[in-house]
Design a protein around this motif. Sequence first.
Motif, PDB file in Angstrom:
ATOM      1  N   UNK A 185       0.796  -1.226   0.000  1.00  0.00           N
ATOM      2  CA  UNK A 185       0.000   0.000   0.000  1.00  0.00           C
ATOM      3  C   UNK A 185       0.819   1.261   0.000  1.00  0.00           C
ATOM      4  N   UNK A 186       0.288   2.273   0.603  1.00  0.00           N
ATOM      5  CA  UNK A 186       0.801   3.633   0.392  1.00  0.00           C
ATOM      6  C   UNK A 186       2.267   3.771   0.763  1.00  0.00           C
ATOM      7  N   UNK A 187       2.952   4.567  -0.013  1.00  0.00           N
ATOM      8  CA  UNK A 187       4.404   4.761   0.143  1.00  0.00           C
ATOM      9  C   UNK A 187       4.709   6.239   0.204  1.00  0.00           C
ATOM     10  N   UNK A 188       5.899   6.518   0.625  1.00  0.00           N
ATOM     11  CA  UNK A 188       6.408   7.880   0.616  1.00  0.00           C
ATOM     12  C   UNK A 188       6.520   8.340  -0.850  1.00  0.00           C
ATOM     13  N   UNK A 189       5.905   9.482  -1.206  1.00  0.00           N
ATOM     14  CA  UNK A 189       5.978   9.936  -2.601  1.00  0.00           C
ATOM     15  C   UNK A 189       7.413  10.100  -3.087  1.00  0.00           C
ATOM     16  N   UNK A 190       8.333  10.429  -2.179  1.00  0.00           N
ATOM     17  CA  UNK A 190       9.724  10.626  -2.599  1.00  0.00           C
ATOM     18  C   UNK A 190      10.305   9.312  -3.125  1.00  0.00           C
ATOM     19  N   UNK A 191       9.950   8.211  -2.474  1.00  0.00           N
ATOM     20  CA  UNK A 191      10.409   6.882  -2.915  1.00  0.00           C
ATOM     21  C   UNK A 191       9.885   6.580  -4.327  1.00  0.00           C
ATOM     22  N   UNK A 192       8.614   6.925  -4.526  1.00  0.00           N
ATOM     23  CA  UNK A 192       8.008   6.659  -5.843  1.00  0.00           C
ATOM     24  C   UNK A 192       8.653   7.548  -6.897  1.00  0.00           C
ATOM     25  N   UNK A 193       8.946   8.784  -6.513  1.00  0.00           N
ATOM     26  CA  UNK A 193       9.603   9.716  -7.445  1.00  0.00           C
ATOM     27  C   UNK A 193      10.922   9.152  -7.944  1.00  0.00           C
ATOM     28  N   UNK A 194      11.685   8.600  -7.019  1.00  0.00           N
ATOM     29  CA  UNK A 194      13.001   8.061  -7.393  1.00  0.00           C
ATOM     30  C   UNK A 194      12.822   6.952  -8.439  1.00  0.00           C
ATOM     31  N   UNK A 195      11.774   6.128  -8.246  1.00  0.00           N
ATOM     32  CA  UNK A 195      11.580   4.980  -9.146  1.00  0.00           C
ATOM     33  C   UNK A 195      11.272   5.410 -10.565  1.00  0.00           C
ATOM     34  N   UNK A 196      10.531   6.495 -10.702  1.00  0.00           N
ATOM     35  CA  UNK A 196      10.062   6.839 -12.051  1.00  0.00           C
ATOM     36  C   UNK A 196      10.768   8.071 -12.614  1.00  0.00           C
ATOM     37  N   UNK A 197      11.680   8.607 -11.855  1.00  0.00           N
ATOM     38  CA  UNK A 197      12.342   9.844 -12.255  1.00  0.00           C
ATOM     39  C   UNK A 197      12.934   9.742 -13.665  1.00  0.00           C
ATOM     40  N   UNK A 198      12.575  10.683 -14.506  1.00  0.00           N
ATOM     41  CA  UNK A 198      13.161  10.759 -15.853  1.00  0.00           C
ATOM     42  C   UNK A 198      12.501   9.852 -16.880  1.00  0.00           C
ATOM     43  N   UNK A 199      11.591   8.986 -16.468  1.00  0.00           N
ATOM     44  CA  UNK A 199      10.997   8.066 -17.445  1.00  0.00           C
ATOM     45  C   UNK A 199      10.012   8.769 -18.375  1.00  0.00           C
ATOM     46  N   UNK A 200       9.318   9.756 -17.839  1.00  0.00           N
ATOM     47  CA  UNK A 200       8.313  10.445 -18.643  1.00  0.00           C
ATOM     48  C   UNK A 200       8.907  11.750 -19.158  1.00  0.00           C
ATOM     49  N   UNK A 201       9.312  11.782 -20.431  1.00  0.00           N
ATOM     50  CA  UNK A 201       9.946  12.972 -20.989  1.00  0.00           C
ATOM     51  C   UNK A 201       9.759  13.009 -22.490  1.00  0.00           C
ATOM     52  N   UNK A 202      10.475  13.879 -23.154  1.00  0.00           N
ATOM     53  CA  UNK A 202      10.331  14.022 -24.611  1.00  0.00           C
ATOM     54  C   UNK A 202      10.767  12.763 -25.354  1.00  0.00           C
ATOM     55  N   UNK A 203      11.778  12.093 -24.818  1.00  0.00           N
ATOM     56  CA  UNK A 203      12.269  10.891 -25.498  1.00  0.00           C
ATOM     57  C   UNK A 203      11.786   9.635 -24.798  1.00  0.00           C
TER      58      UNK A 203
END
Length: 456
Positions: free
Chosen positions: A33-51
């Motif tokens: 269940x719920x997690x620290x948003x910072x932890x989730x940020x680290x996991x997906x950081x940079x994946x959603x971008x122009x390329x």
Amino acid sequence: MHSVDAKTEQMIRSVLAYAENRLRLDPVPLDKGSRDPAQLDVAVDGLLGEDGHDPDQVLGAWAAILAPAVISADSPRFLGFIPAAPTKASLLFDMLVSCASIQGISWLEAAGPVHAENQVLRLIADRAGMPLGAGGCFVSGGSAANLSALAVAREIAKRKFASAGQGSRRLRVVVGADAHSSVGNTLRLLEMDALVVPTAEHRLTGDAVRRAIDADDDPGSLAAVVATAGTTNAGIIDDLAGLAAVARQLDLWFHVDGAYGGAGLFAPSVRGAYSGIEQADSLVLDPHKWLFAPYDCAALVYREPALARSVHRQDAGYLDVIHDQAAEWNPCDYAYHLTRRARGLPLWFSLCVHGVRAYGEAIEAAISLAKQTAAEIRSRRYLELIREPDLSVVLFRRIGWRPDDYTAWADKLLDDQVAFLPPTTWEGETVARFAFLHPHTSMELVAEILDRMADG
Ligand SMILES: Cc1ncc(COP(=O)(O)O)c(C=O)c1O
């Protein structure tokens, strides 16, 4: 993006392999269940971008960090709220519906899927004892279904008042104090008011409504009676026959919200408690709750679908063609929606594969578990059963506990991956609540959960 190139081939392999593994989990684990948003940020950081990125890299982030940040409702250890316990067959067919991008808007575009969905709606209408002409559509959930149905109820009442020469007026709807929160929201959105009829037993009855109406200053403003067939908090089935009689006598729309409990129509041991449901003008039953369908799937059935169509049908030049078919049945005409996925199909497939009897047995399993759990609670001196369960919800208290104790117990159960069963409130008191859906939840698990209340 739309062709089958090397990247698509890679995704077909990886995503289907992931899906296969998920489908093969038996039992499905609870997850955290719920997690620290910072932890989730680290996991997906940079994946959603122009390329774009390598599909396996993205899928890896999903699998490692995002996917476990859920509490899996399809686990037999998920005993809170009343979410979903989908069959494997329904999950598989849901994938097929997505892969084939199947919609279910109109007969013109989707006669096959709509026909299959209508078979399931017919099955539900038959179980309820509604007439042959009954029909409707699947919408996203009980909330959407209640809104769509009560929009019809309001419109029909307005027409009735207009034809009687009465001008426009604010309308009201009879509801029990334990009606689902979506009913209150619906009334607010539709600018109607509730005539709330509280009852000592939390079960709305025809007699209580009659008394409330007799004592009311403005009974002429009433448009509908809303009954609940299985309250969310306690699984109580209102006096449907008594409420139907009041509604008929006063010419009010009779709406039955069986989003959770309507599935009990398939369980012989409780079927008698639904007497009167056959008189519903509109009936809601969420297969994504207790008919083992995947999200999101709510059946909305009207006694006279033509009334619903006269309210919900959308007209535009480019839509004329869908209203011009010989055997027209357009699901889009029966609720507040236009584009919709054929969300009844996974249930149709699973029902066909397993047979309706298996569904009745799986629903009976949860009802029986609730009864056994009630007996187990009565046998433990530190526990108190609040009421005998009618369906699959069991409310009970741990003698001497305060709200914080329940929270700490529930948090620890989740931390230890034993179970998810958040506390609720009953008549203002914090209490514990089992909500059984999954047919594989065991008495051993129930006993373990209750044991953990012994010292504390
Ligand atoms: C009786 C009842 N009505 C309506 C709803 C709302 O359904 P949904 O969550 O599918 O919108 C629920 C949900 O638990 C419910 O139990």
